[in-house]
Scaffold this motif. Structure first.
Motif, PDB file in Angstrom:
ATOM      1  N   LEU A  15      46.430  30.578  31.725  1.00 52.45           N
ATOM      2  CA  LEU A  15      45.403  30.421  32.756  1.00 52.45           C
ATOM      3  C   LEU A  15      44.325  31.482  32.606  1.00 52.45           C
ATOM      4  O   LEU A  15      43.125  31.189  32.724  1.00 52.45           O
ATOM      5  CB  LEU A  15      46.039  30.496  34.151  1.00 52.45           C
ATOM      6  N   TRP A  16      44.721  32.716  32.332  1.00 57.22           N
ATOM      7  CA  TRP A  16      43.756  33.803  32.167  1.00 57.22           C
ATOM      8  C   TRP A  16      42.864  33.587  30.947  1.00 57.22           C
ATOM      9  O   TRP A  16      41.681  33.930  30.976  1.00 57.22           O
ATOM     10  CB  TRP A  16      44.466  35.140  32.076  1.00 57.22           C
ATOM     11  N   LEU A  19      34.982  39.481  36.281  1.00 60.16           N
ATOM     12  CA  LEU A  19      36.086  38.951  35.477  1.00 60.16           C
ATOM     13  C   LEU A  19      37.434  39.360  36.068  1.00 60.16           C
ATOM     14  O   LEU A  19      38.340  38.542  36.209  1.00 60.16           O
ATOM     15  CB  LEU A  19      35.985  39.406  34.020  1.00 60.16           C
ATOM     16  N   ARG A  20      37.562  40.611  36.444  1.00 61.32           N
ATOM     17  CA  ARG A  20      38.827  41.075  37.037  1.00 61.32           C
ATOM     18  C   ARG A  20      39.129  40.344  38.337  1.00 61.32           C
ATOM     19  O   ARG A  20      40.268  39.952  38.585  1.00 61.32           O
ATOM     20  CB  ARG A  20      38.789  42.578  37.269  1.00 61.32           C
ATOM     21  N   LEU A  21      38.118  40.159  39.152  1.00 58.95           N
ATOM     22  CA  LEU A  21      38.307  39.434  40.407  1.00 58.95           C
ATOM     23  C   LEU A  21      38.708  37.979  40.129  1.00 58.95           C
ATOM     24  O   LEU A  21      39.611  37.446  40.788  1.00 58.95           O
ATOM     25  CB  LEU A  21      37.025  39.489  41.245  1.00 58.95           C
ATOM     26  N   LEU A  22      38.075  37.355  39.154  1.00 62.02           N
ATOM     27  CA  LEU A  22      38.417  35.981  38.785  1.00 62.02           C
ATOM     28  C   LEU A  22      39.869  35.876  38.323  1.00 62.02           C
ATOM     29  O   LEU A  22      40.591  34.951  38.690  1.00 62.02           O
ATOM     30  CB  LEU A  22      37.464  35.488  37.690  1.00 62.02           C
ATOM     31  N   LEU A  23      40.331  36.846  37.536  1.00 65.44           N
ATOM     32  CA  LEU A  23      41.703  36.828  37.031  1.00 65.44           C
ATOM     33  C   LEU A  23      42.716  37.049  38.157  1.00 65.44           C
ATOM     34  O   LEU A  23      43.751  36.372  38.212  1.00 65.44           O
ATOM     35  CB  LEU A  23      41.883  37.873  35.926  1.00 65.44           C
ATOM     36  N   VAL A  24      42.423  37.961  39.063  1.00 62.72           N
ATOM     37  CA  VAL A  24      43.332  38.208  40.198  1.00 62.72           C
ATOM     38  C   VAL A  24      43.382  36.989  41.105  1.00 62.72           C
ATOM     39  O   VAL A  24      44.464  36.550  41.524  1.00 62.72           O
ATOM     40  CB  VAL A  24      42.915  39.476  40.977  1.00 62.72           C
ATOM     41  N   LEU A  25      42.215  36.419  41.420  1.00 64.42           N
ATOM     42  CA  LEU A  25      42.190  35.232  42.270  1.00 64.42           C
ATOM     43  C   LEU A  25      42.867  34.039  41.588  1.00 64.42           C
ATOM     44  O   LEU A  25      43.537  33.240  42.248  1.00 64.42           O
ATOM     45  CB  LEU A  25      40.753  34.875  42.655  1.00 64.42           C
ATOM     46  N   PHE A  49      47.342  30.378  41.558  1.00 67.73           N
ATOM     47  CA  PHE A  49      48.442  29.733  40.845  1.00 67.73           C
ATOM     48  C   PHE A  49      49.749  29.898  41.616  1.00 67.73           C
ATOM     49  O   PHE A  49      50.454  28.925  41.896  1.00 67.73           O
ATOM     50  CB  PHE A  49      48.563  30.355  39.441  1.00 67.73           C
ATOM     51  N   LEU A  50      50.083  31.135  41.963  1.00 65.84           N
ATOM     52  CA  LEU A  50      51.346  31.404  42.653  1.00 65.84           C
ATOM     53  C   LEU A  50      51.374  30.796  44.049  1.00 65.84           C
ATOM     54  O   LEU A  50      52.354  30.151  44.436  1.00 65.84           O
ATOM     55  CB  LEU A  50      51.596  32.909  42.713  1.00 65.84           C
ATOM     56  N   ALA A  51      50.303  30.990  44.809  1.00 59.50           N
ATOM     57  CA  ALA A  51      50.274  30.484  46.185  1.00 59.50           C
ATOM     58  C   ALA A  51      50.375  28.962  46.217  1.00 59.50           C
ATOM     59  O   ALA A  51      51.075  28.405  47.066  1.00 59.50           O
ATOM     60  CB  ALA A  51      49.002  30.949  46.890  1.00 59.50           C
ATOM     61  N   PHE A  75      52.303  38.489  46.940  1.00 60.22           N
ATOM     62  CA  PHE A  75      51.484  38.765  45.763  1.00 60.22           C
ATOM     63  C   PHE A  75      51.128  40.254  45.680  1.00 60.22           C
ATOM     64  O   PHE A  75      51.301  40.883  44.640  1.00 60.22           O
ATOM     65  CB  PHE A  75      50.221  37.900  45.805  1.00 60.22           C
ATOM     66  N   VAL A  76      50.638  40.805  46.772  1.00 56.09           N
ATOM     67  CA  VAL A  76      50.218  42.214  46.790  1.00 56.09           C
ATOM     68  C   VAL A  76      51.419  43.140  46.600  1.00 56.09           C
ATOM     69  O   VAL A  76      51.397  44.056  45.766  1.00 56.09           O
ATOM     70  CB  VAL A  76      49.456  42.544  48.091  1.00 56.09           C
TER      71      VAL A  76
END
Length: 158
Positions: free
Chosen positions: A33-34, A66-72, A77-79, A115-116
């Motif tokens: 996904l990343w 990019l970092r924000l996109l990867l975290v979101l 995905f998990l949620a 997640f956090v």
């Protein structure tokens, strides 16, 4: 209305080995996904925003976006899987399900807390995940913080 899971009587808390197996499986899916999200970010930067190739990945805006996109992307995905079926694809392979103590699917807020705290558990050298070894109910820090539990589902009868 929260989804209520069936077959609660044949479940018990999942151990560390199965949890780590599911995390490894899901990490490979997240990696894919990343890669897709990073490709989308690069294409958007180049084709829509007109960023020259030699300037890709430079500057605060590009790095933060990019970092924000990867975290979101990871959270989404998990949620999605946790709220939909109580299990990601890796959890399904290892017969695990995350749920509330009364057998309900977890909500968005619980997903965010899991997640956090899951990330903080890794930041603490994995101690939050290793916690299942010492907890009598086999709960990790994410389980404790979100009021959820990861249960091992019974195998299929042949």
């Amino acid at each position: 209305m929260a989804k209520h899971f069936a077959r609660l009587d044949n479940t018990h808390p999942a151990g560390l080995g199965r949890r780590l197996g599911a995390m490894l499986y899901d990490s490979l899916l997240l990696l894919a996904l990343w890669v897709a999200l990073t490709t989308l970010h690069v294409l958007t930067s180049r084709l829509v925003l007109g960023v020259p190739a030699e300037q890709l990945g430079q500057g605060t805006l590009q790095v933060v976006s990019l970092r924000l996109l990867l975290v979101l992307g990871a959270f989404g995905f998990l949620a999605y899987f946790w709220m939909r079926a109580g299990m990601t694809l890796g959890m399904q392979a290892w017969r695990l399900r995350v749920q509330t103590p009364d057998g309900q699917a977890i909500g968005l807020r619980q997903c965010l807390v899991r997640f956090v705290v899951g990330g903080l558990s890794w930041a603490a050298l994995g101690l939050g995940h290793l916690w299942v070894v010492w907890d009598p109910q086999r709960r990790s820090w994410a389980d404790l913080a979100s009021g959820t539990s990861v249960m091992l589902l019974p195998g299929r009868r042949r």
